[in-house]
Design an enzyme around this catalytic site. Structure first.
Site, PDB file in Angstrom:
ATOM      1  N   TYR A   1      -7.032   5.221  -2.718  1.00 48.44           N
ATOM      2  CA  TYR A   1      -6.174   4.288  -1.990  1.00 48.44           C
ATOM      3  C   TYR A   1      -4.953   5.044  -1.495  1.00 48.44           C
ATOM      4  CZ  TYR A   1      -2.946   0.645  -0.734  1.00 48.44           C
ATOM      5  OH  TYR A   1      -2.084  -0.122  -0.016  1.00 48.44           O
TER       6      TYR A   1
ATOM      7  N   GLU B   1      -2.293   1.395   5.900  1.00 53.71           N
ATOM      8  CA  GLU B   1      -3.091   1.549   4.693  1.00 53.71           C
ATOM      9  C   GLU B   1      -4.477   2.109   5.008  1.00 53.71           C
ATOM     10  OE1 GLU B   1      -3.302  -1.808   1.530  1.00 53.71           O
ATOM     11  OE2 GLU B   1      -5.123  -2.037   2.732  1.00 53.71           O
TER      12      GLU B   1
END
Ligand code: GDP
Ligand code: MN
Length: 378
Positions: A101, A189
């Site tokens: 992530y 992201e």
């Protein structure tokens, strides 16, 4: 404003972040063509503005063009968390070894961007934060200085990346940071950033949320707006020039002024009610705008009572009173309502409402109490 995965990844690619070289399809036949052109297994990905598409069945692997066509047929038109899939991204399937992530958000308290990373990528980061908070790395970045190579390397080490990936990773995180800054984003992201079987880092998923207040500086980004991005109520509010935020409570609130709207929500809560929305009709609102605002509030099926709190300054109370009645002419409803009007032309406003048997309260406390009681069926 949220951007789709394919839009976000194309922006990332402009900043040297490696992405799969797929394309967008709006029909199953197009998906087949793209799969044929890519000449490899593909992943068919629903493009809707919510997370967790994978879990919802909106991300599927296809071995060949036939399968790509039939899976695209399944996914197009699918309902994912209330949104209809109108486009799919057809990407060459990545051979995924690990999922990382990597995200950047604004830390409002710290008044700076903060990089968030985790070796436990793929799943939603909120989930990791709950179940395994120590697996999350946070690094604040001084916006005046920018992101330095050594900081980028530190994150790579903390993630436990092997040496062979460090340089690639530094390039990606710096690209992501630049994309975030240059587009005035609130969030950028990559989840997951994957390590492939060929030992490459690849941004398999992407998400950008833009700061609406800075959109005027980015006409090219503003153009990317998908009408799905907003609910019907939010779109109508924006077009009518109203500030509207939907919440989960049962008391619809119509207020003029943002600060007064916040105070009104507080008072509703103090009397054990839950506001259904924040709605600021702004200064000088005329009847038509009030009517639009009421339609928007009443379009929320959770609303059990409506509270008007109007402080007449530039906005005249008689105009608002007329607006309320005009709106009630247009929208058939048996939702109970109460108004508190003070300030410019309050007498005229109250008389207009009284003539129509519309209940008024003299203070905000009384109005909030009444609204809460009405919502409970009193
Ligand atoms: P999200 O569920 O909306 O976050 O959509 P993602 O694009 O992140 O996809 C969800 C999951 O599907 C990823 O975490 C991967 O595990 C898997 N996935 C996505 N793309 C590929 C791919 O190209 N190959 C493989 N093997 N899995 C993929
Ligand atoms: Mn994802």
């Amino acid at each position: 404003m949220k951007l789709h995965e394919y839009q976000s990844k194309r922006i990332f690619a402009e900043y040297n972040v490696p992405i799969p070289q797929g394309d967008i399809a709006t029909t199953p036949a197009e998906a087949r063509e793209i799969a044929k052109r890519l000449d490899s297994p593909v992943v068919i990905k629903s493009q809707v503005l919510v997370g967790g598409r994978g879990k919802a069945g909106g991300v599927k692997l296809a071995k060949n063009p036939d399968e790509a066509e039939s899976l695209a047929d399944q996914i197009l038109g699918m309902d994912i968390k209330g949104l209809t899939v109108e486009k799919v991204l057809v990407d060459p399937a990545a051979d995924i070894k690990e999922e990382i992530y990597l995200g950047i958000v604004i830390d409002r308290a710290g008044q700076q961007p903060v990089i968030i990373a985790s070796a436990e990528g793929g799943v939603e980061i909120e989930e990791v934060a709950k179940t395994n908070p120590e697996a999350i790395i946070r690094l604040p970045v001084d916006p005046q200085v920018g992101l330095s190579d050594y900081q980028a390397r530190d994150i790579a080490f903390e993630l436990g990346l092997r040496r062979a990936f460090i340089n690639q990773f530094v390039r990606i995180i710096k690209g992501l940071y630049q994309a975030f800054i240059n587009s005035d984003a609130n969030l950028a992201e990559i989840n997951p950033l994957v390590i492939t079987g060929e030992d490459q880092l690849l941004a398999v998923d992407g998400k950008i949320v833009l700061d609406d207040s800075a959109l005027f500086r980015h006409p090219n980004l503003a153009e990317l707006r998908d009408i799905q991005e907003e609910s019907t109520a939010e779109r109508e509010a924006r077009q009518a020039g109203l500030s509207y935020v939907k919440l989960d409570g049962e008391i619809g609130c119509m207020v003029n002024g943002a600060g007064l709207a916040m105070a009104t929500m507080d008072i509703v809560k103090q009397y054990n009610g839950e506001p259904a929305n924040f709605l600021d009709i702004g200064g000088g609102a005329k009847a038509e705008k009030v009517a639009a605002a009421l339609r928007i509030i009443l379009s929320d099926p959770k609303v059990k009572a409506v509270l008007f709190n109007i402080f007449g300054g530039i906005t005249r109370c008689d105009e608002v009173a007329k607006g309320i009645l005009e709106a009630l002419d247009q929208v058939q409803t048996d939702i109970p309502m109460v108004a508190r009007l003070v300030g410019t032309n309050e007498e005229e406003g109250r008389q207009i409402l009284a003539a129509a048997n519309f209940p008024s309260a003299s203070s905000l406390g009384e109005a909030a109490k009444m609204a809460v009681a009405l919502a409970k069926g009193a």
